[in-house]
Design a protein around this motif. Structure first.
Motif, PDB file in Angstrom:
ATOM      1  N   ALA A 146      15.512  17.745  72.823  1.00 43.38           N
ATOM      2  CA  ALA A 146      14.775  16.685  73.247  1.00 43.38           C
ATOM      3  C   ALA A 146      15.158  15.374  73.584  1.00 43.38           C
ATOM      4  O   ALA A 146      14.831  14.712  74.462  1.00 43.38           O
ATOM      5  CB  ALA A 146      13.493  16.394  71.851  1.00 43.38           C
ATOM      6  N   LEU A 147      16.232  14.947  72.788  1.00 40.13           N
ATOM      7  CA  LEU A 147      16.750  13.596  72.948  1.00 40.13           C
ATOM      8  C   LEU A 147      17.461  13.399  74.247  1.00 40.13           C
ATOM      9  O   LEU A 147      17.577  12.344  74.885  1.00 40.13           O
ATOM     10  CB  LEU A 147      17.433  13.061  71.766  1.00 40.13           C
ATOM     11  CG  LEU A 147      16.793  12.953  70.365  1.00 40.13           C
ATOM     12  CD1 LEU A 147      17.582  12.857  69.293  1.00 40.13           C
ATOM     13  CD2 LEU A 147      15.618  11.825  70.577  1.00 40.13           C
ATOM     14  N   LYS A 148      18.161  14.573  74.632  1.00 37.58           N
ATOM     15  CA  LYS A 148      18.921  14.403  75.823  1.00 37.58           C
ATOM     16  C   LYS A 148      18.167  14.060  77.157  1.00 37.58           C
ATOM     17  O   LYS A 148      18.460  13.401  77.962  1.00 37.58           O
ATOM     18  CB  LYS A 148      19.600  15.408  76.106  1.00 37.58           C
ATOM     19  CG  LYS A 148      18.760  17.031  76.336  1.00 37.58           C
ATOM     20  CD  LYS A 148      18.305  17.221  77.709  1.00 37.58           C
ATOM     21  CE  LYS A 148      17.387  18.287  78.089  1.00 37.58           C
ATOM     22  NZ  LYS A 148      16.970  18.520  79.232  1.00 37.58           N
ATOM     23  N   ASN A 149      16.687  14.446  77.177  1.00 41.36           N
ATOM     24  CA  ASN A 149      15.864  13.975  78.196  1.00 41.36           C
ATOM     25  C   ASN A 149      15.643  12.433  78.340  1.00 41.36           C
ATOM     26  O   ASN A 149      15.379  12.124  79.461  1.00 41.36           O
ATOM     27  CB  ASN A 149      14.283  14.664  78.007  1.00 41.36           C
ATOM     28  CG  ASN A 149      14.506  16.178  78.524  1.00 41.36           C
ATOM     29  OD1 ASN A 149      15.192  16.591  79.105  1.00 41.36           O
ATOM     30  ND2 ASN A 149      13.623  17.016  77.712  1.00 41.36           N
ATOM     31  N   VAL A 150      15.465  11.912  77.098  1.00 41.97           N
ATOM     32  CA  VAL A 150      15.489  10.532  77.236  1.00 41.97           C
ATOM     33  C   VAL A 150      16.667   9.777  77.678  1.00 41.97           C
ATOM     34  O   VAL A 150      16.426   8.862  78.595  1.00 41.97           O
ATOM     35  CB  VAL A 150      15.257   9.820  75.716  1.00 41.97           C
ATOM     36  CG1 VAL A 150      15.292   8.467  75.730  1.00 41.97           C
ATOM     37  CG2 VAL A 150      13.858  10.720  75.136  1.00 41.97           C
ATOM     38  N   ILE A 151      17.783  10.200  77.486  1.00 39.31           N
ATOM     39  CA  ILE A 151      19.153   9.752  77.816  1.00 39.31           C
ATOM     40  C   ILE A 151      19.298  10.064  79.294  1.00 39.31           C
ATOM     41  O   ILE A 151      19.612   9.125  80.297  1.00 39.31           O
ATOM     42  CB  ILE A 151      20.111  10.362  77.204  1.00 39.31           C
ATOM     43  CG1 ILE A 151      20.087  10.124  75.699  1.00 39.31           C
ATOM     44  CG2 ILE A 151      21.595   9.482  77.392  1.00 39.31           C
ATOM     45  CD1 ILE A 151      19.834   8.575  75.380  1.00 39.31           C
ATOM     46  N   ALA A 152      18.671  11.357  79.834  1.00 38.29           N
ATOM     47  CA  ALA A 152      18.779  11.417  81.364  1.00 38.29           C
ATOM     48  C   ALA A 152      17.777  10.303  82.018  1.00 38.29           C
ATOM     49  O   ALA A 152      18.432  10.149  83.245  1.00 38.29           O
ATOM     50  CB  ALA A 152      18.167  12.885  81.638  1.00 38.29           C
ATOM     51  N   ILE A 153      16.695  10.031  81.631  1.00 36.47           N
ATOM     52  CA  ILE A 153      16.021   9.157  82.278  1.00 36.47           C
ATOM     53  C   ILE A 153      16.805   7.877  82.528  1.00 36.47           C
ATOM     54  O   ILE A 153      16.865   7.233  83.441  1.00 36.47           O
ATOM     55  CB  ILE A 153      14.705   9.058  81.476  1.00 36.47           C
ATOM     56  CG1 ILE A 153      13.693  10.014  81.840  1.00 36.47           C
ATOM     57  CG2 ILE A 153      13.837   7.754  82.308  1.00 36.47           C
ATOM     58  CD1 ILE A 153      12.544  10.037  80.838  1.00 36.47           C
ATOM     59  N   ALA A 154      17.467   7.390  81.514  1.00 37.62           N
ATOM     60  CA  ALA A 154      18.388   6.186  81.389  1.00 37.62           C
ATOM     61  C   ALA A 154      19.213   6.403  82.593  1.00 37.62           C
ATOM     62  O   ALA A 154      19.468   5.441  83.211  1.00 37.62           O
ATOM     63  CB  ALA A 154      18.793   5.870  80.098  1.00 37.62           C
ATOM     64  N   ALA A 155      20.034   7.312  82.388  1.00 37.93           N
ATOM     65  CA  ALA A 155      21.053   7.492  83.474  1.00 37.93           C
ATOM     66  C   ALA A 155      20.576   7.777  84.896  1.00 37.93           C
ATOM     67  O   ALA A 155      21.263   7.052  85.958  1.00 37.93           O
ATOM     68  CB  ALA A 155      21.535   9.083  83.097  1.00 37.93           C
ATOM     69  N   ALA A 179      28.562   2.966  84.885  1.00 38.91           N
ATOM     70  CA  ALA A 179      27.507   2.464  84.028  1.00 38.91           C
ATOM     71  C   ALA A 179      26.828   3.631  83.636  1.00 38.91           C
ATOM     72  O   ALA A 179      26.344   3.772  82.256  1.00 38.91           O
ATOM     73  CB  ALA A 179      26.429   1.459  84.680  1.00 38.91           C
ATOM     74  N   ARG A 180      26.428   4.934  84.323  1.00 34.87           N
ATOM     75  CA  ARG A 180      25.988   6.055  83.817  1.00 34.87           C
ATOM     76  C   ARG A 180      26.965   6.596  82.709  1.00 34.87           C
ATOM     77  O   ARG A 180      26.304   7.012  81.768  1.00 34.87           O
ATOM     78  CB  ARG A 180      25.902   6.883  84.912  1.00 34.87           C
ATOM     79  CG  ARG A 180      25.361   8.342  84.616  1.00 34.87           C
ATOM     80  CD  ARG A 180      24.972   9.097  85.723  1.00 34.87           C
ATOM     81  NE  ARG A 180      26.014   9.552  86.866  1.00 34.87           N
ATOM     82  CZ  ARG A 180      25.575  10.130  87.875  1.00 34.87           C
ATOM     83  NH1 ARG A 180      24.420  10.966  87.679  1.00 34.87           N
ATOM     84  NH2 ARG A 180      26.336  10.413  88.753  1.00 34.87           N
ATOM     85  N   ALA A 196      28.798   5.321  80.541  1.00 31.99           N
ATOM     86  CA  ALA A 196      28.377   4.344  79.355  1.00 31.99           C
ATOM     87  C   ALA A 196      27.129   4.772  78.803  1.00 31.99           C
ATOM     88  O   ALA A 196      27.027   5.047  77.610  1.00 31.99           O
ATOM     89  CB  ALA A 196      28.560   3.119  79.582  1.00 31.99           C
ATOM     90  N   ILE A 197      26.282   4.791  79.668  1.00 31.76           N
ATOM     91  CA  ILE A 197      24.846   5.373  78.960  1.00 31.76           C
ATOM     92  C   ILE A 197      24.932   6.647  78.314  1.00 31.76           C
ATOM     93  O   ILE A 197      24.256   6.932  77.382  1.00 31.76           O
ATOM     94  CB  ILE A 197      23.682   5.225  80.127  1.00 31.76           C
ATOM     95  CG1 ILE A 197      23.245   3.711  80.484  1.00 31.76           C
ATOM     96  CG2 ILE A 197      22.413   6.149  79.695  1.00 31.76           C
ATOM     97  CD1 ILE A 197      22.542   3.007  79.428  1.00 31.76           C
ATOM     98  N   ILE A 198      25.629   7.548  79.050  1.00 32.38           N
ATOM     99  CA  ILE A 198      25.793   9.098  78.610  1.00 32.38           C
ATOM    100  C   ILE A 198      26.321   8.761  77.221  1.00 32.38           C
ATOM    101  O   ILE A 198      25.991   9.551  76.450  1.00 32.38           O
ATOM    102  CB  ILE A 198      26.379   9.916  79.373  1.00 32.38           C
ATOM    103  CG1 ILE A 198      25.623  10.130  80.750  1.00 32.38           C
ATOM    104  CG2 ILE A 198      26.807  11.093  78.879  1.00 32.38           C
ATOM    105  CD1 ILE A 198      26.531  10.773  81.811  1.00 32.38           C
ATOM    106  N   THR A 199      27.504   8.292  77.171  1.00 29.25           N
ATOM    107  CA  THR A 199      28.278   7.999  75.794  1.00 29.25           C
ATOM    108  C   THR A 199      27.594   7.480  74.614  1.00 29.25           C
ATOM    109  O   THR A 199      27.604   7.905  73.540  1.00 29.25           O
ATOM    110  CB  THR A 199      29.724   7.490  76.069  1.00 29.25           C
ATOM    111  OG1 THR A 199      30.327   8.191  77.241  1.00 29.25           O
ATOM    112  CG2 THR A 199      30.625   7.427  74.890  1.00 29.25           C
ATOM    113  N   ARG A 200      26.952   6.371  75.056  1.00 26.32           N
ATOM    114  CA  ARG A 200      26.393   5.609  73.850  1.00 26.32           C
ATOM    115  C   ARG A 200      24.950   6.164  73.580  1.00 26.32           C
ATOM    116  O   ARG A 200      24.556   6.257  72.522  1.00 26.32           O
ATOM    117  CB  ARG A 200      25.886   4.082  74.278  1.00 26.32           C
ATOM    118  CG  ARG A 200      27.245   3.220  74.306  1.00 26.32           C
ATOM    119  CD  ARG A 200      28.048   3.302  73.343  1.00 26.32           C
ATOM    120  NE  ARG A 200      27.415   3.020  72.081  1.00 26.32           N
ATOM    121  CZ  ARG A 200      28.071   3.383  71.061  1.00 26.32           C
ATOM    122  NH1 ARG A 200      29.338   4.063  70.805  1.00 26.32           N
ATOM    123  NH2 ARG A 200      27.308   3.148  69.884  1.00 26.32           N
ATOM    124  N   GLY A 201      24.470   6.862  74.636  1.00 27.36           N
ATOM    125  CA  GLY A 201      23.059   7.884  74.312  1.00 27.36           C
ATOM    126  C   GLY A 201      23.380   8.954  73.443  1.00 27.36           C
ATOM    127  O   GLY A 201      22.791   9.095  72.498  1.00 27.36           O
TER     128      GLY A 201
END
Length: 313
Positions: free
Chosen positions: A176-185, A197-198, A200-205
């Motif tokens: 479920a949560l990976k979908n949220v981070i995928a949107i951010a990426a 930047a992507r 960084a988002i993946i890692t912190r996500g």
């Protein structure tokens, strides 16, 4: 073990195609006027071993039901049809958190069908790949270890390999949560902020995902497996991900097809509400929720994340 798939979207149809290699499978759809060429999975003719029906009582005669319904549609479906499902092996394939109850599909299934054996099937996978017979590895999570073993054998094929765990919470939250981070990426790439930047988002996500999952009772190591890190890697780096494409559209300030199901948008809102409820800081999920609701611009989102207090990793 007889098998039926409840829901004929792209993923449910792809699972039916894959599992038909083992024997007959029933595929339930609300509308079967498309015959044996499902427009949600174009170019894939359904094998003869798949029986298509729009009669739910017929489909639910099977011992094992794969619940391939969108996460936000499952609660309403259960309110109407739980009696047909109770006592079965119910395997959720949805990747989301219910907005109304702030819980995952497995809890919805367990509450509505207390005599059922509930499991979760999740992990890095695109429907088109599964339907084409490309090698795919998924996580099967079931709290009942013996039932999990039986399901693992029944739902594995020569090209669909299942790994088993009893950590239902961890596996479900990873998906479920990976979908949220995928949107951010996707937002990062759509806005032209670059691959660094992507990353960084993946890692912190991933850190956010692990923190919330552990807070809700999951084993942190589960998130390092297929259902967490594996799925996160796929959906944050491929245009095959609807959540990533949606994020790209947000980042590029372009329209997105409103008929396409984007589980991460609703899940971000659910995560934001849940994190407020339990006092867990989830800055990326909160940002995605505000972006999806139009309450924050991409420029403001980038500034918000980059000006957070400096701290240890």
């Amino acid at each position: 073990m007889s098998i039926a798939i409840v829901g004929a979207g792209a993923f449910g149809t792809a699972l039916a195609v894959a599992l038909s290699a083992n024997g007959p499978v029933t595929l339930w759809a609300r509308d079967i006027r498309w015959g044996r060429d499902n427009p949600r999975l174009p170019g894939v003719a359904l094998p003869d071993a798949i029986r298509i029906t729009d009669d739910l009582p017929t489909a639910t005669r099977a011992d094992t039901l794969l619940m391939a319904l969108p996460a936000q549609a499952l609660g309403g479906f259960l309110a109407d049809h739980a009696a047909l499902l109770d006592g079965k092996h119910l395997v959720s394939t949805a990747k989301g958190i219910d907005l109304a109850q702030l819980t995952g599909p497995s809890v919805l299934l367990s509450n509505a069908c207390p005599r059922a054996t509930v499991a979760v099937l999740t992990g890095p996978s695109f429907a088109a790949d599964i339907a084409r017979g490309l090698p795919t590895a998924l996580t099967l999570a079931c709290a009942n270890a013996e039932a999990g073993k039986a399901l693992q054998h029944a739902l594995s094929t020569p090209v669909l390999r299942l790994y088993r765990t009893t950590d239902v919470t961890g596996a479900e939250l990873g998906g479920a949560l990976k979908n949220v981070i995928a949107i951010a990426a996707g937002v990062v790439i759509g806005a032209g902020l670059g691959d660094s930047a992507r990353a960084a988002i993946i890692t912190r996500g991933f850190a956010e995902m692990t923190r919330l999952a552990a807070r809700l009772g999951a084993r942190p190591e589960t998130l390092t497996g297929l259902s967490g890190l594996g799925d996160l890697t796929l959906t944050c780096t491929s245009a095959g991900s609807r959540n990533f494409r949606y994020g790209q559209a947000l980042g590029a300030r372009q329209p997105f097809d409103s008929t396409t199901t984007v589980e991460g948008a609703a899940t971000a809102r659910a995560v934001a509400a849940l994190s407020d409820q339990i006092g867990e800081d989830m800055p990326i999920a909160a940002m995605v929720a505000r972006l999806a609701e139009g309450r924050m611009t991409v420029d403001d989102a980038a500034q918000s994340l980059m000006t957070r207090p400096l701290k240890e990793e």
